[in-house]
Design an enzyme around this catalytic site. Sequence first.
Site, short mmCIF file in Angstrom:
data_model
loop_
_atom_site.label_atom_id
_atom_site.label_comp_id
_atom_site.label_asym_id
_atom_site.label_seq_id
_atom_site.Cartn_x
_atom_site.Cartn_y
_atom_site.Cartn_z
N HIS A 207 -11.18 -59.01 -32.86
CA HIS A 207 -10.14 -58.10 -32.37
C HIS A 207 -8.77 -58.60 -32.82
O HIS A 207 -7.97 -57.83 -33.36
CB HIS A 207 -10.21 -58.01 -30.84
CG HIS A 207 -8.96 -57.49 -30.20
ND1 HIS A 207 -8.56 -56.18 -30.31
CD2 HIS A 207 -7.98 -58.12 -29.48
CE1 HIS A 207 -7.41 -56.01 -29.67
NE2 HIS A 207 -7.03 -57.17 -29.16
N ASP B 131 11.23 -45.60 -56.86
CA ASP B 131 9.92 -46.06 -56.38
C ASP B 131 10.09 -47.52 -56.00
O ASP B 131 11.20 -48.04 -55.98
CB ASP B 131 8.84 -45.89 -57.46
CG ASP B 131 7.44 -45.75 -56.85
OD1 ASP B 131 6.96 -46.73 -56.26
OD2 ASP B 131 6.86 -44.66 -56.96
N TRP C 112 -9.01 -66.46 -33.15
CA TRP C 112 -8.41 -66.09 -34.45
C TRP C 112 -7.67 -67.26 -35.08
O TRP C 112 -7.41 -67.26 -36.27
CB TRP C 112 -7.47 -64.90 -34.29
CG TRP C 112 -6.10 -65.23 -33.75
CD1 TRP C 112 -5.78 -65.43 -32.46
CD2 TRP C 112 -4.90 -65.39 -34.51
NE1 TRP C 112 -4.44 -65.71 -32.35
CE2 TRP C 112 -3.88 -65.68 -33.60
CE3 TRP C 112 -4.59 -65.30 -35.87
CZ2 TRP C 112 -2.55 -65.91 -34.00
CZ3 TRP C 112 -3.26 -65.52 -36.26
CH2 TRP C 112 -2.27 -65.83 -35.33
N SER D 110 -2.57 -60.09 -50.84
CA SER D 110 -2.01 -58.76 -50.65
C SER D 110 -0.62 -58.82 -50.02
O SER D 110 0.33 -58.18 -50.49
CB SER D 110 -2.95 -57.94 -49.77
OG SER D 110 -2.30 -56.84 -49.21
N SER D 111 -0.49 -59.63 -48.96
CA SER D 111 0.81 -59.73 -48.27
C SER D 111 1.87 -60.33 -49.18
O SER D 111 3.02 -59.87 -49.19
CB SER D 111 0.70 -60.61 -47.03
OG SER D 111 -0.13 -60.01 -46.10
N HIS E 38 3.85 -69.16 -36.44
CA HIS E 38 5.01 -68.66 -35.74
C HIS E 38 5.87 -67.71 -36.55
O HIS E 38 6.23 -66.66 -36.04
CB HIS E 38 5.84 -69.75 -35.05
CG HIS E 38 6.58 -69.12 -33.92
ND1 HIS E 38 5.98 -68.80 -32.73
CD2 HIS E 38 7.82 -68.62 -33.85
CE1 HIS E 38 6.82 -68.15 -31.96
NE2 HIS E 38 7.95 -68.02 -32.62
N GLU F 140 4.70 -65.78 -38.59
CA GLU F 140 3.86 -64.59 -38.53
C GLU F 140 4.22 -63.70 -37.34
O GLU F 140 4.26 -62.48 -37.45
CB GLU F 140 2.39 -65.02 -38.46
CG GLU F 140 1.40 -63.92 -38.16
CD GLU F 140 1.24 -62.92 -39.28
OE1 GLU F 140 1.57 -63.26 -40.43
OE2 GLU F 140 0.80 -61.79 -39.00
N TYR G 297 7.07 -63.31 -36.00
CA TYR G 297 8.29 -62.56 -36.32
C TYR G 297 8.06 -61.57 -37.43
O TYR G 297 8.74 -60.53 -37.51
CB TYR G 297 9.43 -63.53 -36.62
CG TYR G 297 9.76 -64.31 -35.37
CD1 TYR G 297 10.35 -63.65 -34.31
CD2 TYR G 297 9.41 -65.63 -35.23
CE1 TYR G 297 10.59 -64.32 -33.12
CE2 TYR G 297 9.64 -66.30 -34.05
CZ TYR G 297 10.23 -65.64 -33.00
OH TYR G 297 10.45 -66.29 -31.84
N SER H 293 16.26 -49.99 -34.48
CA SER H 293 17.68 -50.01 -34.83
C SER H 293 18.07 -48.77 -35.63
O SER H 293 19.26 -48.46 -35.76
CB SER H 293 18.03 -51.25 -35.66
OG SER H 293 17.69 -52.41 -34.95
N HIS I 102 5.38 -75.22 -30.21
CA HIS I 102 5.34 -74.72 -28.83
C HIS I 102 4.01 -74.03 -28.54
O HIS I 102 3.75 -73.68 -27.40
CB HIS I 102 6.54 -73.82 -28.51
CG HIS I 102 6.57 -72.52 -29.24
ND1 HIS I 102 7.74 -71.94 -29.65
CD2 HIS I 102 5.60 -71.68 -29.64
CE1 HIS I 102 7.47 -70.80 -30.26
NE2 HIS I 102 6.18 -70.63 -30.27
N HIS I 103 3.19 -73.81 -29.58
CA HIS I 103 1.85 -73.26 -29.34
C HIS I 103 0.87 -74.36 -28.93
O HIS I 103 -0.28 -74.07 -28.64
CB HIS I 103 1.33 -72.57 -30.59
CG HIS I 103 2.13 -71.35 -30.96
ND1 HIS I 103 1.83 -70.10 -30.50
CD2 HIS I 103 3.24 -71.20 -31.72
CE1 HIS I 103 2.70 -69.23 -30.98
NE2 HIS I 103 3.57 -69.87 -31.72
N THR J 99 17.87 -63.11 -30.04
CA THR J 99 17.10 -61.99 -29.52
C THR J 99 17.92 -61.24 -28.46
O THR J 99 17.95 -60.01 -28.43
CB THR J 99 15.78 -62.48 -28.90
OG1 THR J 99 15.17 -63.38 -29.82
CG2 THR J 99 14.84 -61.34 -28.63
N LYS K 124 20.38 -58.95 -30.02
CA LYS K 124 19.80 -57.68 -30.47
C LYS K 124 19.63 -56.72 -29.30
O LYS K 124 19.99 -55.55 -29.39
CB LYS K 124 18.45 -57.92 -31.14
CG LYS K 124 18.56 -58.79 -32.38
CD LYS K 124 17.28 -58.83 -33.16
CE LYS K 124 17.07 -57.56 -33.92
NZ LYS K 124 18.05 -57.37 -34.99
N ARG L 193 -8.41 -67.72 -20.71
CA ARG L 193 -8.69 -66.68 -21.70
C ARG L 193 -9.96 -67.04 -22.47
O ARG L 193 -10.44 -68.17 -22.40
CB ARG L 193 -7.49 -66.54 -22.65
CG ARG L 193 -7.20 -67.78 -23.44
CD ARG L 193 -5.87 -67.71 -24.19
NE ARG L 193 -5.93 -66.88 -25.38
CZ ARG L 193 -5.18 -67.11 -26.48
NH1 ARG L 193 -4.35 -68.13 -26.53
NH2 ARG L 193 -5.27 -66.31 -27.50
#
Lengths: 526, 291
Positions: free
Chosen positions: A78, A107, A143, A170-171, A254, A256, A258, A269, A303-304, A329, A332, A451
């Site tokens: 998932h 293009d 994951w 790809s990315s 991390h 990722e 963002y 925005s 921090h993870h 943040t 924003k 979890r």
Amino acid sequence: MTATTADHHDDHHDHHPSGIGRWLFSTNHKDIGTMYLWFSFCMFIIGGLMALIVRAELFMPGLQLVTPHFFNQMTTNHALIMIFGAAMPVFVGLANWQIPMMIGAPDMALPRLNNWSFWLLPPAFTLLIGSLFSPGGAPAGGWTMYPPLSIQTGMGMDMAILAMHMMGISSIMGSINIIATILNMRAPGMHLMKMPMFVWTWLITAFLLVTSIPVLAGAITMLLTDRHFGTQFFDAAGGGDPVMFQHIFWFFGHPEVYILILPAFGVISQVIPTFSRKPLFGYSSMVFAVAAIAFLSFIVWAHHMYTVGMPLAGELFFMYSTMLISIPTGVKIFNWVATMWRGSMTFETPMLYAIGTVFLFSIGGFSGLMLAITPSDFQYHDTYFVVAHFHYVIFGGTITGAFCAVYYWLPKWTGHMYDEKLGKIHFWLTVIGMNITFFPQHFLGLAGMPRRIPDYSLQFTEFNMMSTGGALLLGLSQILFLYIVMKAIKGGEKATDQVWDGAEGLEWTLPSPPPAHTFTTPPLVK
Amino acid sequence: MSEQGSYYVPEGTKWPTITSAGIFCLASGFIMLMNEINNASIVMLVGTLILIYVIAGWFGEVAVESESGTYSKQVDVSFRMSMGWFITSEVMFFAAFFGALFYTRMLSVPWLAETELLWPGFENIWPTAGPGGAAHIGADAHHVDEGQFATIGAWGLPFWNTVILLVSSLTVTIAHHALIAGNRSKLNIWLGITVVLGCIFLYCQMLEYTHAYGELGLTLGSGVYGGTFFMLTGFHGFHVTIGTICLAVIMYRCLIGHFRADNHFGFEGVAWYWHFVDTVWVILFVFVYVL
């Protein structure tokens, strides 16, 4: 979305290929964007079904529907499918459609590479989803693929690793293309500080992708060699360290996060000024805030892993650097609210979604701040509180941001207005379903429910039942979304060129729907 | 639709989808190989052949387009930016492995040695194959017993390899200047020398690997030292191989008269890549061999 060019066969410049070749061999940013959007929607449904299996099992304590191993495969896949298959491609699709139109380019900078970026994804996800049917099943260790579990998994892990490599290529290729497009293809007169915010956020996102995805590639390559070629990077007996994987993984992981949220910030925005009929408040501070978030994202990864065992100095450094992120943040969020302040606001579906995003993301941001504090995190780590937190950020921020974008630009893409009433119903169903699903998980986590476990103690039952009910509502409401989009493609009220009366920017000067090739001669931006 | 605007937007292209199909075959075959499923090598071979076909075809098409003047200055800038960002991503790929090297040397191995309870008697020395691995017995030892490994000294072959790569960076630059000056014979000579130097480097690496595996007992499985050593030098060698093939291709293109002083992105892209490969080696030489 597929009907984009159907009305324009009278346009004699427009020799557009038809049939399957139009999609397989496309070099057109609009067609490739459409493929990305449909692909991510398919993945959203598949990933969503997996989540529903997880929630169904968690409806009651005890084991009813699936085996624990299959449950773990579902949670793992998932996440992988939602992150790499739904949330990332949907914004690449939006970038493909919108960036050339927003900066007045004919293009993408490298149209053939663009095609490759997309066509790497179907084989990659064939491998990833195919791993479910391999001997031993799909990866089931989460994951994040932490060793030693990921080293002990069967062949499914190899399929997932190779799939991730392909998604990564790809990315990276997609991001390189986006950077080159933005830096090299802007219409004359469009300085960097005149670019629409969506384009800015994508420029910075693409930078994050180019610099962080290769690190993931390195990490999973080491995993692969540890599995099959006798290296011992993550094995203490050989001098390695399983924690090292976590460091390398989160150095990618991390940024990722963002990568997932910044383009959504870009979308709202665009949308909030349109429906507030005011220019964006604090444009340049928005740009610098995004850049600051991107920079900070590279120095907060640990921090993870507060509970994994780090020197005190490390814990402190990562705690403070993480809390720093709340400053840009906050800038924003302040700017979005200030843009709405005293605007003549209307609340069409995109605006509802934009406000929903600000609101839900703020909840996720605040719970993130709670998790950033090392001593509290020792309590929250690996509980449902974390699950609630990142679903508020990723569903409440990224996915609602994507819905916001689709409703905002759908009339431009299809030439038809979507059904406003149904759109609003979809919004309310989604937001209510989302909150019923994830809000109780805060309480579950604070009470200590772990979890990634298919069973739980009796006292967690009521909140889990609520959560499962909400998930069902949330999942079913997406059928309505599909119906709304299909209906707008098939027909409906004709959209004007500008579509929304407060909308500004180059894409709104084009016809709705735009012809296959737009801005072949760059417009002049004053 | 190039005739309408100045920027070249190609019509449909078959290459990317075929590339993806080739990569899918190669990846599937590799997975089968690692899991000992029959016919893995056939699947991998098919994938490789598809990729060779695509690379030849796709790059060939682009080279022809470039020579026929299809690309404007703006397209050229797109190519340059993309190459620059591609190299950036490559830098980050190597950074992951250098990060692993620094982390183990500076943090995890010292920590393992500190916690006496876990591995009594294990000392924090580098090179190491870890507490459960083989013992290191100095550089270039002549006799290695079972359970021991020796490392390759910095100042033998690796030093000369450094010199070879540094010189090759210089020769490719001389060739580039000759190209700009329009001196074709000088261009061909110096580019040819660069290709030869690339091949010599690869040959030396092959000798070194044979020596390491055959006589020094240093393998991919020699704990965290062997892992970082072979992954860093191996991926670097892989990149040198790609770089050398690219150099050979532009050598061929130079010989048949491709590239002009004002239009030679293909040449420069390869040269940048070569400089990148060279820089990685220098960093690698310092941190893997010398220190």
